[in-house]
Design a protein around this motif. Structure first.
Motif, PDB file in Angstrom:
ATOM      1  N   GLY A   1       0.900  -1.409   0.017  1.00  0.00           N
ATOM      2  CA  GLY A   1       0.013  -0.040   0.013  1.00  0.00           C
ATOM      3  C   GLY A   1       0.832   1.159   0.177  1.00  0.00           C
ATOM      4  O   GLY A   1       0.420   2.264  -0.485  1.00  0.00           O
ATOM      5  N   ALA A   2       2.086   1.353   0.454  1.00  0.00           N
ATOM      6  CA  ALA A   2       2.585   2.438   0.721  1.00  0.00           C
ATOM      7  C   ALA A   2       4.327   2.209   0.670  1.00  0.00           C
ATOM      8  O   ALA A   2       4.793   1.287   1.108  1.00  0.00           O
ATOM      9  CB  ALA A   2       2.475   3.142   1.898  1.00  0.00           C
ATOM     10  N   VAL A   3       5.170   3.257   0.052  1.00  0.00           N
ATOM     11  CA  VAL A   3       6.613   2.988   0.367  1.00  0.00           C
ATOM     12  C   VAL A   3       7.027   4.577   0.353  1.00  0.00           C
ATOM     13  O   VAL A   3       6.443   5.627  -0.063  1.00  0.00           O
ATOM     14  CB  VAL A   3       7.296   2.566  -1.043  1.00  0.00           C
ATOM     15  CG1 VAL A   3       6.788   3.341  -2.292  1.00  0.00           C
ATOM     16  CG2 VAL A   3       8.838   2.405  -1.076  1.00  0.00           C
ATOM     17  N   LEU A   4       7.805   4.787   1.266  1.00  0.00           N
ATOM     18  CA  LEU A   4       8.613   6.000   1.783  1.00  0.00           C
ATOM     19  C   LEU A   4      10.043   6.385   1.216  1.00  0.00           C
ATOM     20  O   LEU A   4      10.771   5.316   1.574  1.00  0.00           O
ATOM     21  CB  LEU A   4       8.256   6.309   3.147  1.00  0.00           C
ATOM     22  CG  LEU A   4       8.975   7.727   3.785  1.00  0.00           C
ATOM     23  CD1 LEU A   4       8.280   8.880   3.455  1.00  0.00           C
ATOM     24  CD2 LEU A   4       8.893   7.410   5.342  1.00  0.00           C
ATOM     25  N   PHE A   5      10.264   7.304   0.480  1.00  0.00           N
ATOM     26  CA  PHE A   5      11.411   7.766   0.326  1.00  0.00           C
ATOM     27  C   PHE A   5      12.184   8.819   0.963  1.00  0.00           C
ATOM     28  O   PHE A   5      11.324   9.782   1.222  1.00  0.00           O
ATOM     29  CB  PHE A   5      11.809   8.052  -1.227  1.00  0.00           C
ATOM     30  CG  PHE A   5      11.248   6.981  -2.331  1.00  0.00           C
ATOM     31  CD1 PHE A   5      12.051   6.067  -2.700  1.00  0.00           C
ATOM     32  CD2 PHE A   5      10.048   6.917  -2.755  1.00  0.00           C
ATOM     33  CE1 PHE A   5      11.650   4.925  -3.504  1.00  0.00           C
ATOM     34  CE2 PHE A   5       9.377   5.894  -3.599  1.00  0.00           C
ATOM     35  CZ  PHE A   5      10.177   4.982  -4.180  1.00  0.00           C
TER      36      PHE A   5
END
Length: 362
Positions: free
Chosen positions: A99-103
């Motif tokens: 659902g989500a990925v943070l850079f």
């Protein structure tokens, strides 16, 4: 303290400046203990007086979101960063249904940097026509996240769930955890009747209202009516005021899975009764900027709205955003929200359309 685990890396071998992104572990729980965010009883948070609200916002789960940082720092351009980021987004959000990925830690400082990245991620960007939020464009394909007063808390929601065109602490919620926690009778009634989304937009006027000209980004009534016809939406004009409404299902089948995908609580008039610009307005519900009803036009009981809010915040997770963060969400799997904040901040968004068909949704 960040600690790199280094098992997965994505690089851009054709770039003049190599960008090597490494999966990074974050001890979210320890950070949450140092800076807990109170939910229950929080001012300017709709429904927070409920005893069923969690006392504090939960930290993210391990791997939700996944976090990626440059292996050794980087001075790459936004366009060069986008190439490596595109591989991560495809692998995690598309292939693995996350659902989500943070850079974090990328050299992105301005709205123009953000625009350069999102316009090079291989996504089909979309505008904000007919959107309910108070936003403004600040770069190509990029808007402010919200121009609501900073003290107001925006509830977890899917973007554009009320149209057929969907695409301080940052809050996210795993959509797949919501439906199993909702009362079956509540779900069954909405599934039978649907959800009616009502919008009331005046012409240009001072005050807290969003005008129809701002919402539809035009001064032309005919252009608005063309949108309504194209999207099977009902509308009426009263002098220069526009009311429009549409009935949508509360759930959506996505990649073979039935998801709770609606804005029943966050587009309800009760949202405004906890809003610093609206809480003291003595007006009927249908004269607020928006409201929700059952699909047959009857009022949704207050206890049903509260039950949905209770469940949403029980599954919600949050973390403190940092300068340069870029969070990519699958709008079908992940809701987003924000808590109120103090001081200055700059937070921008970009929206993209689903660009492929999934046979399992037939």
């Amino acid at each position: 303290m960040w600690s790199r685990i280094g098992r997965k890396a994505y690089s851009n071998p054709v770039s003049t400046t190599e960008v090597n992104l490494v999966e990074t572990h974050v001890d979210w729980a320890s950070r949450a203990k140092l800076h807990p965010a109170r939910i229950r009883g929080r001012k300017w948070l709709p429904g927070s007086a409920s005893p069923n609200y969690p006392e504090f916002l939960k930290p993210p789960k391990d791997g939700y979101p996944y976090v990626f940082t440059p292996e050794d720092g980087t001075t790459a351009s936004p366009e060069e960063c986008a190439v490596a980021m595109r591989k991560v987004v495809h692998e995690l959000l598309e292939k693995n249904k996350n659902g989500a990925v943070l850079f974090r830690g990328l050299p992105l400082q301005t709205a123009e940097d953000f625009s350069s990245v999102v316009n090079n991620l291989g996504l089909k960007l979309m505008g904000y026509e007919a959107g309910d939020g108070v936003r403004r464009e600040i770069a190509k394909g990029v808007n402010t996240a919200s121009d609501d007063p900073p003290e107001f808390c925006i509830e977890p929601h899917n973007e554009f769930a009320y149209t057929p065109l969907f695409p301080e602490k940052t809050v996210i919620a795993d959509v797949r955890e919501i439906l199993p926690r909702l009362d079956k009778d509540v779900v069954d009634k909405f599934e039978k009747l649907g959800v009616m989304y009502w919008h009331h937009l005046p012409s240009h006027t001072p005050g807290a209202y969003l005008s129809w000209q701002e919402a539809f980004q035009t001064e032309d009534r005919a252009a608005v009516e063309k949108y309504m016809v194209a999207n099977n939406t009902n509308w009426r004009w009263e002098d220069d005021k526009l009311s429009w409404w549409i009935t949508r299902p509360p759930m959506f089948k996505y990649r073979g899975e039935k998801l709770w995908f609606c804005g029943i609580h966050v587009i309800n008039a009760s949202y405004f009764k906890a809003h610093p610009l609206w809480f003291n307005k003595d007006i009927p519900d249908h004269d607020f900027p928006f409201n929700t009803y059952y699909g047959d036009g009857t009022d949704i009981e207050a206890e049903v709205i509260q039950h949905i809010r209770d469940v949403e915040w029980k599954v919600a997770m949050g973390f403190q955003v940092q300068k340069g963060d870029l969070l990519v969400l699958n709008n079908m799997y992940c809701q987003h929200a924000r808590l109120g904040y103090t001081g200055k901040r700059k937070l921008a968004i970009a929206l993209s359309k689903q660009d492929r068909h999934y046979p399992e949704d037939d």
